[in-house]
Design a protein around this motif. Structure first.
Motif, PDB file in Angstrom:
ATOM      1  N   ILE A 106      -6.384 -20.320  16.498  1.00  0.00           N
ATOM      2  CA  ILE A 106      -5.270 -20.222  15.820  1.00  0.00           C
ATOM      3  C   ILE A 106      -4.620 -19.079  15.980  1.00  0.00           C
ATOM      4  O   ILE A 106      -5.578 -17.911  15.465  1.00  0.00           O
ATOM      5  N   SER A 107      -3.579 -18.746  16.329  1.00  0.00           N
ATOM      6  CA  SER A 107      -2.853 -17.266  16.239  1.00  0.00           C
ATOM      7  C   SER A 107      -2.647 -16.907  14.793  1.00  0.00           C
ATOM      8  O   SER A 107      -2.349 -17.783  13.972  1.00  0.00           O
ATOM      9  N   CYS A 108      -2.802 -15.505  14.476  1.00  0.00           N
ATOM     10  CA  CYS A 108      -2.780 -15.224  13.130  1.00  0.00           C
ATOM     11  C   CYS A 108      -2.701 -13.819  12.977  1.00  0.00           C
ATOM     12  O   CYS A 108      -2.729 -12.968  13.980  1.00  0.00           O
ATOM     13  N   GLN A 109      -2.211 -13.229  11.944  1.00  0.00           N
ATOM     14  CA  GLN A 109      -2.069 -11.667  11.702  1.00  0.00           C
ATOM     15  C   GLN A 109      -3.212 -11.191  10.957  1.00  0.00           C
ATOM     16  O   GLN A 109      -3.399 -11.486   9.581  1.00  0.00           O
ATOM     17  N   ALA A 110      -3.915 -10.122  11.451  1.00  0.00           N
ATOM     18  CA  ALA A 110      -5.058  -9.762  10.567  1.00  0.00           C
ATOM     19  C   ALA A 110      -4.252  -8.378  10.268  1.00  0.00           C
ATOM     20  O   ALA A 110      -3.676  -7.521  10.643  1.00  0.00           O
ATOM     21  N   PHE A 111      -4.905  -7.867   9.047  1.00  0.00           N
ATOM     22  CA  PHE A 111      -4.888  -6.722   8.244  1.00  0.00           C
ATOM     23  C   PHE A 111      -5.693  -5.663   8.636  1.00  0.00           C
ATOM     24  O   PHE A 111      -6.772  -5.732   8.351  1.00  0.00           O
ATOM     25  N   VAL A 112      -5.304  -4.401   8.992  1.00  0.00           N
ATOM     26  CA  VAL A 112      -5.868  -3.158   9.232  1.00  0.00           C
ATOM     27  C   VAL A 112      -5.560  -2.171   8.087  1.00  0.00           C
ATOM     28  O   VAL A 112      -4.400  -1.720   8.322  1.00  0.00           O
ATOM     29  N   PRO A 113      -6.416  -1.696   7.256  1.00  0.00           N
ATOM     30  CA  PRO A 113      -6.087  -0.840   6.283  1.00  0.00           C
ATOM     31  C   PRO A 113      -5.895   0.600   6.572  1.00  0.00           C
ATOM     32  O   PRO A 113      -6.618   1.199   7.651  1.00  0.00           O
ATOM     33  N   LEU A 114      -5.269   1.190   5.832  1.00  0.00           N
ATOM     34  CA  LEU A 114      -5.070   2.603   5.981  1.00  0.00           C
ATOM     35  C   LEU A 114      -6.526   3.350   5.556  1.00  0.00           C
ATOM     36  O   LEU A 114      -7.134   2.976   4.676  1.00  0.00           O
ATOM     37  N   ALA A 115      -6.830   4.544   6.076  1.00  0.00           N
ATOM     38  CA  ALA A 115      -7.964   5.005   5.761  1.00  0.00           C
ATOM     39  C   ALA A 115      -7.834   5.539   4.277  1.00  0.00           C
ATOM     40  O   ALA A 115      -6.582   5.993   3.704  1.00  0.00           O
ATOM     41  N   LEU A 116      -9.111   5.649   3.414  1.00  0.00           N
ATOM     42  CA  LEU A 116      -9.054   6.350   2.242  1.00  0.00           C
ATOM     43  C   LEU A 116      -9.113   7.798   2.330  1.00  0.00           C
ATOM     44  O   LEU A 116      -9.680   8.330   3.332  1.00  0.00           O
ATOM     45  N   PRO A 117      -8.755   8.643   1.360  1.00  0.00           N
ATOM     46  CA  PRO A 117      -8.090   8.177  -0.099  1.00  0.00           C
ATOM     47  C   PRO A 117      -6.725   7.659   0.067  1.00  0.00           C
ATOM     48  O   PRO A 117      -6.158   7.719   0.988  1.00  0.00           O
ATOM     49  N   PRO A 118      -6.178   6.857  -0.879  1.00  0.00           N
ATOM     50  CA  PRO A 118      -4.897   6.576  -1.004  1.00  0.00           C
ATOM     51  C   PRO A 118      -3.964   7.554  -0.820  1.00  0.00           C
ATOM     52  O   PRO A 118      -4.028   8.870  -1.237  1.00  0.00           O
ATOM     53  N   SER A 119      -2.750   7.341  -0.071  1.00  0.00           N
ATOM     54  CA  SER A 119      -1.666   8.263  -0.151  1.00  0.00           C
ATOM     55  C   SER A 119      -0.391   7.574  -0.385  1.00  0.00           C
ATOM     56  O   SER A 119      -0.196   6.622  -0.061  1.00  0.00           O
ATOM     57  N   PRO A 120       0.353   7.942  -1.517  1.00  0.00           N
ATOM     58  CA  PRO A 120       0.154   9.457  -2.321  1.00  0.00           C
ATOM     59  C   PRO A 120      -1.173   9.270  -3.033  1.00  0.00           C
ATOM     60  O   PRO A 120      -1.656   8.152  -3.180  1.00  0.00           O
ATOM     61  N   ALA A 121      -1.669  10.292  -3.429  1.00  0.00           N
ATOM     62  CA  ALA A 121      -2.862  10.443  -4.216  1.00  0.00           C
ATOM     63  C   ALA A 121      -2.661   9.496  -5.373  1.00  0.00           C
ATOM     64  O   ALA A 121      -1.818   9.110  -6.182  1.00  0.00           O
ATOM     65  N   LEU A 122      -4.016   9.212  -5.955  1.00  0.00           N
ATOM     66  CA  LEU A 122      -4.079   8.266  -7.390  1.00  0.00           C
ATOM     67  C   LEU A 122      -3.413   9.084  -8.379  1.00  0.00           C
ATOM     68  O   LEU A 122      -3.577  10.252  -8.433  1.00  0.00           O
ATOM     69  N   MET A 123      -2.614   8.183  -9.125  1.00  0.00           N
ATOM     70  CA  MET A 123      -2.006   8.633 -10.113  1.00  0.00           C
ATOM     71  C   MET A 123      -2.816   8.401 -11.428  1.00  0.00           C
ATOM     72  O   MET A 123      -2.575   7.540 -12.191  1.00  0.00           O
ATOM     73  N   ILE A 124      -3.634   9.327 -11.926  1.00  0.00           N
ATOM     74  CA  ILE A 124      -4.554   9.192 -13.194  1.00  0.00           C
ATOM     75  C   ILE A 124      -3.703   9.613 -14.372  1.00  0.00           C
ATOM     76  O   ILE A 124      -3.848  10.932 -14.729  1.00  0.00           O
ATOM     77  N   ASP A 125      -3.098   8.651 -15.122  1.00  0.00           N
ATOM     78  CA  ASP A 125      -2.501   9.077 -16.242  1.00  0.00           C
ATOM     79  C   ASP A 125      -3.359   9.220 -17.317  1.00  0.00           C
ATOM     80  O   ASP A 125      -4.537   8.648 -17.372  1.00  0.00           O
ATOM     81  N   SER A 126      -2.852   9.374 -18.722  1.00  0.00           N
ATOM     82  CA  SER A 126      -3.769   9.294 -19.812  1.00  0.00           C
ATOM     83  C   SER A 126      -4.583   8.241 -20.130  1.00  0.00           C
ATOM     84  O   SER A 126      -5.768   8.368 -20.636  1.00  0.00           O
ATOM     85  N   LYS A 127      -3.740   6.842 -19.623  1.00  0.00           N
ATOM     86  CA  LYS A 127      -4.332   5.740 -20.286  1.00  0.00           C
ATOM     87  C   LYS A 127      -5.725   5.602 -19.197  1.00  0.00           C
ATOM     88  O   LYS A 127      -6.824   5.174 -19.655  1.00  0.00           O
ATOM     89  N   LEU A 128      -5.614   6.004 -17.793  1.00  0.00           N
ATOM     90  CA  LEU A 128      -6.664   5.557 -16.916  1.00  0.00           C
ATOM     91  C   LEU A 128      -7.468   6.590 -16.978  1.00  0.00           C
ATOM     92  O   LEU A 128      -8.862   6.280 -17.024  1.00  0.00           O
ATOM     93  N   GLN A 129      -7.319   7.863 -17.398  1.00  0.00           N
ATOM     94  CA  GLN A 129      -8.144   8.937 -17.525  1.00  0.00           C
ATOM     95  C   GLN A 129      -9.055   8.672 -18.774  1.00  0.00           C
ATOM     96  O   GLN A 129     -10.155   8.827 -18.635  1.00  0.00           O
TER      97      GLN A 129
END
Length: 384
Positions: A17-40
């Protein structure tokens, strides 16, 4: 932060069956992780919990005894996520050459998980990087018996797979096609090994686990291997001396949030929500492991005191209890081999531990081939 789709789709064929496969971007995420006070704050809480977990050797007379049983609990839970019915008791019966109460394939798969983890830690201690060779060696160990033996042990998949749904074009997710797998893994391997720059080990473990699940490089065993990568990354980074962090119980308890957070890293780029979930899993799991170690340590001390009431048998009883603290399900033959006591003395000790002190339970109900379980020890391990 929402980044939008963190990859691209390519046409593929799965099950004709034909389908669409997902190819991820390489790490790290872009834009960079937003580590706010809650996450920190939550990252800091998780790192403090890891620090307490790493100091667990200060709480126990022998860390390896705790590690033996705790690793097996993780093996059972991780394998149950994949559909096996094996319990901790089944695994220990199997390892003692007994007969588990579930299909042999199930318990063999759990036993292979223990072997894969042991191999991974051994290789890390020998200086191996977390790279293709280590990954495929661990996968081969994971899949060498039970149902996994026919699922390409140690080899990247040659077929397109999909996750969820009865056909690929209606799947919840379709990972990259086989001809892109090596490039995807190569990118992830570089990130794991801090190329071109280093990443905080806890953050790295979170991102790598999610990305590995997205790549899904093997025909089977991806979930278990992806969960094994978490403690290996922390051991390699010397955050933990021993592989004592296992998140399967938390992931199993919160499986819907777990799968949704993973999917959102792909569809919307919400890595921050995944990281929040992950560090909460680390903090809760590390805290529970420390509490379990304290409970086992207390049990050991209390039960040792009780043995003094057995008079002349107390010395032999101490040897038997130590053996059961090492492996909480044993038969007389194994106890004789481990303690050096005679079968007659071992039998007398067990009779006292079962009838007088009620520390041990005979679990077969048979007159021959009896097997004994250190029930209170197992109750602590089986909590949650």
């Amino acid at each position: 932060m929402q980044r939008g789709l963190t990859g691209h789709y390519v046409p593929s064929i799965a099950g004709g069956i034909s389908c669409q496969a997902f190819v991820p971007l390489a790490l790290p995420p872009s834009p960079a992780l937003m580590i706010d006070s809650k996450l920190q704050k939550r990252i800091n809480e998780a790192n403090r919990a890891l620090g307490r977990l790493d100091a667990i050797s200060m709480l126990l007379p022998d860390t390896n005894l705790f590690l033996y049983s705790y690793v097996r609990k993780e093996a059972v839970m991780s394998s149950q996520i994949e559909g096996t019915q094996s319990s901790l008791t089944d695994l220990m019966l199997f390892e003692m050459a007994g007969l588990p109460g579930v299909p042999m394939d199930d318990v063999q798969e759990v036993s292979c998980y223990v072997k894969a983890l042991s191999l991974g830690v051994q290789r890390i201690n020998e200086g191996y990087p977390i790279a293709y060779r280590l990954l495929t060696e661990m996968h081969q160990a994971l899949m060498t018996s039970g149902r996994g033996i026919s699922r390409g042990p140690g080899e990247f998949r040659e077929n397109q797979v999909w996750i969820g749904g009865h056909r690929a074009d209606e799947a919840a997710f379709v990972p990259p096609p086989r001809h892109i797998l090596r490039d995807c893994w190569s990118d992830l391997e570089k990130f794991i090994n801090d190329q071109p720059e280093a990443t905080d080990p806890l953050v790295k473990a979170a991102l790598v686990h999610a990305q590995f699940e997205t790549i899904h490089p093997f025909m089977d065993g991806n979930g278990r291997l992806g969960r094994l990568l978490i403690p290996l990354i922390l051991v390699e980074a010397k955050v933990l001396k021993q592989p004592l962090l296992y998140l399967s119980v938390f992931f199993k308890k919160h499986r819907h949030i777990y799968y949704e957070c993973l999917q959102q890293t792909r569809m919307t780029g919400d890595w921050e929500a995944w990281l929040l979930f992950f560090v909460d899993a680390v903090a809760a799991t590390a805290t529970q492991a420390v509490e379990m170690a304290q409970a086992l340590n207390q049990l050991h001390a209390q039960n040792k005191q009780l043995l003094s009431t057995l008079g002349r048998l107390s010395g032999s009883a101490n040897q038997v209890l130590d053996a059961l603290f090492d492996s909480p399900i044993l038969n007389i033959a194994t106890l004789v081999a481990r303690t050096g006591l005679t079968a007659a003395t071992t039998g007398k000790v067990l009779a006292s531990l079962v009838d007088d002190l009620q520390l041990v339970t005979e679990i077969t109900g048979q007159k021959r081939g009896r097997i004994y379980a250190y029930k209170k020890y197992l109750d602590i391990l089986n909590k949650d």
